[in-house]
Design a protein around this motif. Sequence first.
Motif, PDB file in Angstrom:
ATOM      1  N   SER A 145       0.957  -1.453   0.628  1.00 39.06           N
ATOM      2  CA  SER A 145      -0.316   0.066  -0.088  1.00 39.06           C
ATOM      3  C   SER A 145       1.010   1.145   0.114  1.00 39.06           C
ATOM      4  CB  SER A 145      -1.146  -0.066   0.985  1.00 39.06           C
ATOM      5  OG  SER A 145      -2.010  -1.206   1.171  1.00 39.06           O
ATOM      6  N   SER A 146       0.953   2.129  -0.803  1.00 35.84           N
ATOM      7  CA  SER A 146       1.972   3.542  -0.876  1.00 35.84           C
ATOM      8  C   SER A 146       1.144   4.191   0.437  1.00 35.84           C
ATOM      9  CB  SER A 146       0.764   4.109  -2.425  1.00 35.84           C
ATOM     10  OG  SER A 146       2.010   5.681  -2.121  1.00 35.84           O
ATOM     11  N   ILE A 147       2.251   4.478   0.495  1.00 38.20           N
ATOM     12  CA  ILE A 147       2.531   5.628   2.156  1.00 38.20           C
ATOM     13  C   ILE A 147       2.865   6.865   1.713  1.00 38.20           C
ATOM     14  CG2 ILE A 147       1.638   3.885   3.373  1.00 38.20           C
ATOM     15  CD1 ILE A 147       5.569   4.959   4.270  1.00 38.20           C
ATOM     16  N   ALA A 148       3.366   7.304   0.436  1.00 37.18           N
ATOM     17  CA  ALA A 148       3.614   8.761  -0.172  1.00 37.18           C
ATOM     18  C   ALA A 148       2.721   9.383  -0.491  1.00 37.18           C
ATOM     19  CB  ALA A 148       5.127   8.866  -1.565  1.00 37.18           C
ATOM     20  N   GLY A 149       2.231  10.371   0.114  1.00 39.29           N
ATOM     21  CA  GLY A 149       1.397  12.102  -0.613  1.00 39.29           C
ATOM     22  C   GLY A 149       0.327  10.823   0.029  1.00 39.29           C
ATOM     23  N   VAL A 150      -0.072  10.957   0.848  1.00 50.76           N
ATOM     24  CA  VAL A 150      -1.570  10.676   1.413  1.00 50.76           C
ATOM     25  C   VAL A 150      -1.622  11.194   3.091  1.00 50.76           C
ATOM     26  CG1 VAL A 150      -1.512   8.499   0.077  1.00 50.76           C
ATOM     27  CG2 VAL A 150      -0.688   7.982   2.956  1.00 50.76           C
ATOM     28  N   GLY A 151      -0.426  11.896   3.174  1.00 46.54           N
ATOM     29  CA  GLY A 151      -1.455  13.206   4.547  1.00 46.54           C
ATOM     30  C   GLY A 151      -0.432  11.958   5.472  1.00 46.54           C
ATOM     31  N   ILE A 152       0.155  11.361   4.766  1.00 47.68           N
ATOM     32  CA  ILE A 152       1.038   9.427   6.645  1.00 47.68           C
ATOM     33  C   ILE A 152       1.078  11.047   7.803  1.00 47.68           C
ATOM     34  CG2 ILE A 152       3.019   9.961   6.089  1.00 47.68           C
ATOM     35  CD1 ILE A 152       2.414   6.760   6.858  1.00 47.68           C
ATOM     36  N   THR A 153       0.889  10.668   9.035  1.00 47.29           N
ATOM     37  CA  THR A 153       1.984  11.467   9.716  1.00 47.29           C
ATOM     38  C   THR A 153       2.525  10.460  10.538  1.00 47.29           C
ATOM     39  OG1 THR A 153      -0.379  10.250  11.567  1.00 47.29           O
ATOM     40  CG2 THR A 153      -0.783  12.390  10.367  1.00 47.29           C
ATOM     41  N   ASN A 154       3.542  11.088  11.801  1.00 44.21           N
ATOM     42  CA  ASN A 154       3.801  10.282  12.717  1.00 44.21           C
ATOM     43  C   ASN A 154       3.552   8.934  13.556  1.00 44.21           C
ATOM     44  OD1 ASN A 154       6.450  11.216  12.202  1.00 44.21           O
ATOM     45  ND2 ASN A 154       6.013  12.636  14.025  1.00 44.21           N
ATOM     46  N   SER A 155       1.858   9.322  13.883  1.00 42.73           N
ATOM     47  CA  SER A 155       1.706   8.087  15.112  1.00 42.73           C
ATOM     48  C   SER A 155       1.277   7.028  13.057  1.00 42.73           C
ATOM     49  CB  SER A 155       0.721   8.605  15.140  1.00 42.73           C
ATOM     50  OG  SER A 155      -0.608   9.466  14.146  1.00 42.73           O
ATOM     51  N   ASP A 156       0.260   7.531  12.432  1.00 40.60           N
ATOM     52  CA  ASP A 156       0.410   6.258  11.339  1.00 40.60           C
ATOM     53  C   ASP A 156       1.686   5.619  11.028  1.00 40.60           C
ATOM     54  OD1 ASP A 156      -2.193   7.434  11.089  1.00 40.60           O
ATOM     55  OD2 ASP A 156      -1.481   9.093   9.486  1.00 40.60           O
ATOM     56  N   VAL A 157       2.819   6.332  10.715  1.00 40.32           N
ATOM     57  CA  VAL A 157       4.356   4.937  10.768  1.00 40.32           C
ATOM     58  C   VAL A 157       4.498   3.950  11.392  1.00 40.32           C
ATOM     59  CG1 VAL A 157       6.424   5.380   9.908  1.00 40.32           C
ATOM     60  CG2 VAL A 157       4.955   7.323   9.246  1.00 40.32           C
ATOM     61  N   ILE A 158       4.090   4.830  13.250  1.00 39.44           N
ATOM     62  CA  ILE A 158       4.701   4.127  13.744  1.00 39.44           C
ATOM     63  C   ILE A 158       3.395   2.715  14.519  1.00 39.44           C
ATOM     64  CG2 ILE A 158       4.363   3.385  16.526  1.00 39.44           C
ATOM     65  CD1 ILE A 158       5.368   6.603  16.948  1.00 39.44           C
ATOM     66  N   ARG A 159       2.336   3.532  13.889  1.00 38.18           N
ATOM     67  CA  ARG A 159       1.056   1.986  13.636  1.00 38.18           C
ATOM     68  C   ARG A 159       1.427   0.960  12.343  1.00 38.18           C
ATOM     69  NH1 ARG A 159      -2.885   1.869  10.354  1.00 38.18           N
ATOM     70  NH2 ARG A 159      -3.160   4.006   9.859  1.00 38.18           N
ATOM     71  N   LEU A 160       2.282   1.565  11.171  1.00 36.43           N
ATOM     72  CA  LEU A 160       2.095   0.123  11.052  1.00 36.43           C
ATOM     73  C   LEU A 160       3.047  -0.748  10.284  1.00 36.43           C
ATOM     74  CD1 LEU A 160       1.048   3.149   7.346  1.00 36.43           C
ATOM     75  CD2 LEU A 160       0.009   0.640   8.003  1.00 36.43           C
ATOM     76  N   LEU A 161       4.855   0.376  11.459  1.00 34.07           N
ATOM     77  CA  LEU A 161       5.647  -0.258  11.267  1.00 34.07           C
ATOM     78  C   LEU A 161       6.251  -0.880  12.788  1.00 34.07           C
ATOM     79  CD1 LEU A 161       7.745   2.248   9.290  1.00 34.07           C
ATOM     80  CD2 LEU A 161       6.751   0.061   8.285  1.00 34.07           C
ATOM     81  N   LYS A 162       6.154  -0.817  13.639  1.00 30.13           N
ATOM     82  CA  LYS A 162       5.221  -1.661  14.832  1.00 30.13           C
ATOM     83  C   LYS A 162       4.892  -2.485  15.058  1.00 30.13           C
ATOM     84  CE  LYS A 162       5.892   0.598  18.857  1.00 30.13           C
ATOM     85  NZ  LYS A 162       5.161   1.844  19.707  1.00 30.13           N
ATOM     86  N   GLY A 163       5.211  -3.910  15.799  1.00 30.07           N
ATOM     87  CA  GLY A 163       4.361  -5.142  15.687  1.00 30.07           C
ATOM     88  C   GLY A 163       5.020  -5.700  16.809  1.00 30.07           C
ATOM     89  N   LYS A 164       4.316  -7.120  16.810  1.00 32.66           N
ATOM     90  CA  LYS A 164       5.305  -7.830  17.937  1.00 32.66           C
ATOM     91  C   LYS A 164       6.332  -8.585  17.190  1.00 32.66           C
ATOM     92  CE  LYS A 164       0.877  -8.811  20.640  1.00 32.66           C
ATOM     93  NZ  LYS A 164       0.247 -10.339  20.428  1.00 32.66           N
ATOM     94  N   ARG A 165       7.087  -8.586  18.180  1.00 33.05           N
ATOM     95  CA  ARG A 165       8.465  -9.670  17.266  1.00 33.05           C
ATOM     96  C   ARG A 165       8.364 -11.130  17.088  1.00 33.05           C
ATOM     97  NH1 ARG A 165      11.989 -10.429  22.862  1.00 33.05           N
ATOM     98  NH2 ARG A 165      10.850  -9.003  23.520  1.00 33.05           N
TER      99      ARG A 165
END
Length: 547
Positions: A145-165
């Motif tokens: 899913s594209s995340i460029a040019g869609v008004g992404i925020t820091n919290s959005d990035v953290i939600r997408l990239l963080k997760g359980k080991r």
Amino acid sequence: MNNNKIKQSLIPLWIFSALAIGLLGGYAIKNYTSTKRVFHPFTKFSELDEVLFYVKDKYVDSVNIDELEDEAIVETLKELDPHSVYLNKEVLAREMEQMDGEYEGIGIEFFIVEDTVTVVTAMSGGPSESVGIRAGDKIVEVNDSSIAGVGITNSDVIRLLKGKRGTKVEVGVKRGNRSSLYNFEITRAPIAINSIDVAYMITPTTGFIKINRFSKDTSKEFKIELNKLVKQDMQDLIIDLRGNGGGFMDDALDILDELIAGNKLLLSAEGRKYKRQIYNAGTRGGFETGKIAVLINEGSASASEIVAGAVQDWDRGIIVGRRSFGKGLVQQSFALNDGSAIRLTIARYYTPSGRSIQKSYDKGNEAYYETFYNRAFTGELLNRDSIKVDSSLIFNTLINKRIVFGGGGILPDVFVPVDTLDANNVTNAVYSQGILQEFAYDYFSNNESAFSGFNSATQFRNQFFVNSSLYNRLIDFTKQENPDTNFTKAEELAAKENLSLALKSLFARQLFGSEGFFLVSNENDEDIQMALRTLENNYESILKPVE
């Protein structure tokens, strides 16, 4: 160890303000008390629950009761003091993560510029670095899913990239001028959040340690780095607490125990329901005799002020910089049934000389924080004489009887004004919208061969220079990104030295991480340079006994 030292882990210190700025932001709770609420809608004890019951049951429109309850708690705590706060589950989780010193994710630092996530650092040994992601990469896709040019925020990035080991995430990366994307599958893992940014010998005899927060393992990190510097024949030590908004009190006290000899008092604390506690040095420290300079500024608060206050009160070292924030309150956190918590002020703390450095909050929370931001307008960031002190709160240091003040923070022994060279039209334009970072990462990605011959941060510092041609490219890029910005050739020339060093520091960070960044940027840091000059030339005269 003194029993009082053991009890310290129950009392985290916190600053709730704009001082705590980071990619993940916030702090955590080291130990907190679970309190069980029993809902009984018709008792004097629970009028709030009673009101919410009727709103939920009888109100004409449907409402979000949880949001109403949260707002009521927030407004109630506002009436107490600026540091008694409510933390919902999401905020609490982020803060605990920061103060626990670990989270689970892919191991990058990033910033967002023009709706694009740009990697600042792929953390050493982390999952992103292991698959080949590097500084300057632009993450434009996550799980197809594209995340460029869609008004992404820091919290959005953290939600997408963080997760359980052990879980996986796929990212598409734009690198340099290549038209197609690099695709990486990253397995999430535990990532350490270090509270020591850098520790190294800044001169052949002077060590430098920068602490960004006081979290669960800060004192352990400090002792490890301190021992390394002592083994390199360190005679003097600079501890950088600028912008450090605080954290756990016990870690601050453990660090002081490394610096202050004997069984000396380090801190006392007392509240209406909190019996007076005293905290003394106890163990043999790793650096109890050499010269010390502690750097502070208006962003140094809470646990940072505990360290600075004790060093100053015992005439153990000099304090360099500008007046600290002024937070002398102790908070304890209490868990609520829904996973949120309140952080409640339970005591005031006092430095060894008996000072409370808490500034007044009698005029309310808004006025309380305005006093911090207003320092830029009162002149005190430029002139020590503009600092207002309360002449009724005069104290003396415990060895040499020098005059120090209570109320409103720790005043430095050596004042260093803000560098006003950073405030012209060119620097304002370059730093706006992440332009400097974007230029640095793009240039680095497209000119990697220019950086391939450097094997150490020291070599890079000594041999790489931002020439006029490269500086002019930065200026042209700034004008391109900010076409409405106008500045003169004189302004460009005035900003050249500082901006060139800032650009060089970012290159150093991409090559050698935090060590490279600080090794370069510290060269032109006036607070640090003042500390070095003072340690060498007039340290003893500043600390001399009052006759």
